[in-house]
Design a protein around this motif. Structure first.
Motif, short mmCIF file in Angstrom:
data_model
loop_
_atom_site.label_atom_id
_atom_site.label_comp_id
_atom_site.label_asym_id
_atom_site.label_seq_id
_atom_site.Cartn_x
_atom_site.Cartn_y
_atom_site.Cartn_z
N ALA A 80 0.83 -1.20 0.00
CA ALA A 80 0.00 0.00 0.00
C ALA A 80 0.86 1.25 0.00
O ALA A 80 0.57 2.23 -0.71
N SER A 138 -13.10 0.74 -2.51
CA SER A 138 -12.91 -0.29 -1.48
C SER A 138 -12.71 -1.61 -2.19
O SER A 138 -13.63 -2.16 -2.79
N ARG A 171 -9.87 -3.37 1.53
CA ARG A 171 -9.08 -2.17 1.77
C ARG A 171 -9.88 -0.94 1.36
O ARG A 171 -10.62 -0.96 0.38
N ARG A 194 -9.39 2.83 0.05
CA ARG A 194 -8.36 3.66 -0.57
C ARG A 194 -8.97 4.97 -1.02
O ARG A 194 -10.05 4.99 -1.61
N VAL A 233 -4.88 4.69 2.83
CA VAL A 233 -5.23 3.28 2.65
C VAL A 233 -5.42 2.68 4.03
O VAL A 233 -4.57 2.90 4.91
N SER A 258 -7.33 -0.79 6.47
CA SER A 258 -7.95 -2.12 6.56
C SER A 258 -9.02 -2.09 7.64
O SER A 258 -8.72 -2.29 8.82
#
Length: 442
Positions: free
Chosen positions: A111, A127, A131, A133, A147, A149
């Motif tokens: 990332a 997404s 993830r 972004r 970015v 999680s």
């Protein structure tokens, strides 16, 4: 659909006819609450810009991670963009902030590489693969991105909030850099202003020193011209006037001897008196030459040394002079020492020429607040008569016969002192001058 259901759906974004209405409504309410909290977090993060870029980045990362409930969240600046931004990236993992590549978890490294090298591939609010972004946009160009999680299901509103947060972070980073640069520039400006003010003060001091030096140079040139003229006059007196007076004295002596041999004793006595007058004139000339040679620009030297020199330079050889010094010798101003020297010279000459003294004692007494000069002799002078002559000379000494006494008194008064005339223990005159020690005398 009934109108009531349509209104409810418009207000809540849900359709009331489904059985999942209530759970969906709860999730929507939770998202709304998180969105409000996120917006509040964004506002708190963005105002941290005045604390510096790092404080801003930390606040944005924490706000985004808290909204997404992320296991980790990365904010990074693309290579070549926002060159002054520091740090270039920051990762929040388990509530620990990391800005060192070597400490990054393996799943975060791809990332970071993506944001740094290819920020344009971050689709706004996308997404993928679990993830979230979002690119950071500034003037329509991607300059980095966020970015993360997340641990929760991500809705479109969450993506919108992350996108807003990323864009505002880019603007805030740029503004923070401008603020820090302006602060540094202001500090530098203040330093330069202080340096300029100091330089101006130094320049003013140098100008004052230069003006003082110019004044001293002008005074030195004037003194030099005056001293040159004094030396010229001294040479003229020595080479011409003194020689003429000596020649006149020798001629008078020859005439006196011839008249005495022919029996004209009365006329010979008058010529003897005329010879004495020429001798006194020669001594006066020698004193004037001595004074002219000791110019104002020459160092005066210690007064006791000058007095000892005075007693051997231009006084009659028949007068024996002793100089006594009492107390710690003070370095008086040159003009003060010269005036005392002139007074002593006049007193010694009077003792030799008028009182026919054979011995004189010059006593110089130094005290912390005053200096006393006493010239005593064993001549035939009368203190009362001298005091009377001094009063006459000060009032109306038209022929100048006793101008020497008046000059001594005038010099004494110029120095702020007093002059007295009394009987000396040696039998003759004791002339005493007392002056205060000038201020600033070491």
């Amino acid at each position: 659909m009934p109108d009531g259901d349509r209104d409810l759906g418009a207000l809540t974004g849900l359709r009331s006819g489904k059985r999942s209405y209530y759970p969906e409504y709860v999730r929507s309410a939770e998202r709304l609450e998180r969105a409000v909290q996120a917006l509040d977090g964004i506002s708190r993060a963005l105002v941290r810009g005045v604390e510096g870029p790092r404080a801003l980045v930390e606040a944005v990362v924490r706000a985004a991670a808290e909204h997404l409930q992320a296991r980790w969240l990365l904010l990074a600046v693309a290579d070549g963009a926002l060159r002054a931004a520091r740090p270039r990236f920051l990762v929040l993992v388990d509530d620990v902030l990391i800005d060192d590549v070597a400490r990054l978890p393996a799943e975060v490294r791809p990332a970071l590489e993506l944001v740094r090298q290819r920020p344009w591939e971050l689709q706004a609010g996308s997404s993928r693969q679990g993830r979230v972004r979002a690119p950071m946009m500034l003037d329509g160009e991607p300059v980095g991105g966020i970015v993360g999680s997340p641990r929760v299901e991500v809705a479109s509103t969450d993506l919108a909030i992350v996108r807003v947060l990323a864009n505002q972070a880019a603007v805030a980073l740029h503004n923070s850099y401008l603020f820090q640069a302006a602060t540094q520039l202001r500090g530098r400006t203040e330093q330069l202003s202080e340096a300029a003010a100091k330089q101006a003060r130094d320049l003013a001091a140098r100008n004052a020193e230069l003006a003082e030096t110019q004044q001293r140079l002008l005074a030195a040139l004037q003194r030099q011209a005056l001293d040159d003229e004094r030396h010229r006059i001294a040479r003229e007196l020595h080479d011409s006037v003194t020689q003429y007076v000596l020649s006149a004295g020798m001629t008078l002596e020859v005439c006196r001897a011839e008249l005495a041999a022919s029996g004209e004793t009365a006329l010979a006595g008058r010529l003897a008196h005329a010879k004495d007058l020429t001798r006194q004139a020669v001594e006066r000339l020698r004193g004037a030459i001595y004074a002219l040679h000791h110019t104002s620009g020459e160092p005066s030297g210690p007064l006791p040394v000058l007095l000892a020199e005075l007693s051997t330079v231009h006084l009659p050889s028949e007068l024996s002079v002793r100089v006594k010094v009492v107390g710690q010798v003070l370095t008086l101003p040159g003009e003060t020492e010269r005036s005392l020297l002139r007074i002593a010279g006049e007193a010694l000459f009077n003792a030799a020429a008028h009182a026919k003294a054979s011995l004189a004692v010059v006593r110089l007494v130094y005290q912390p607040s005053r200096v006393a000069l006493t010239v005593s002799d064993n001549g035939s002078g009368d203190p009362a008569e001298l005091r009377r002559l001094l009063r006459l000379a000060s009032a109306a000494d038209l022929d100048g016969r006793h101008r020497g006494l008046a000059n001594m008194l005038a010099r004494t008064e110029e120095l702020g002192g007093t002059m007295t005339i009394r009987r000396a223990r040696l039998g003759g005159i004791a002339l005493r001058v007392v002056i205060p020690v000038p201020e600033g005398t070491p």
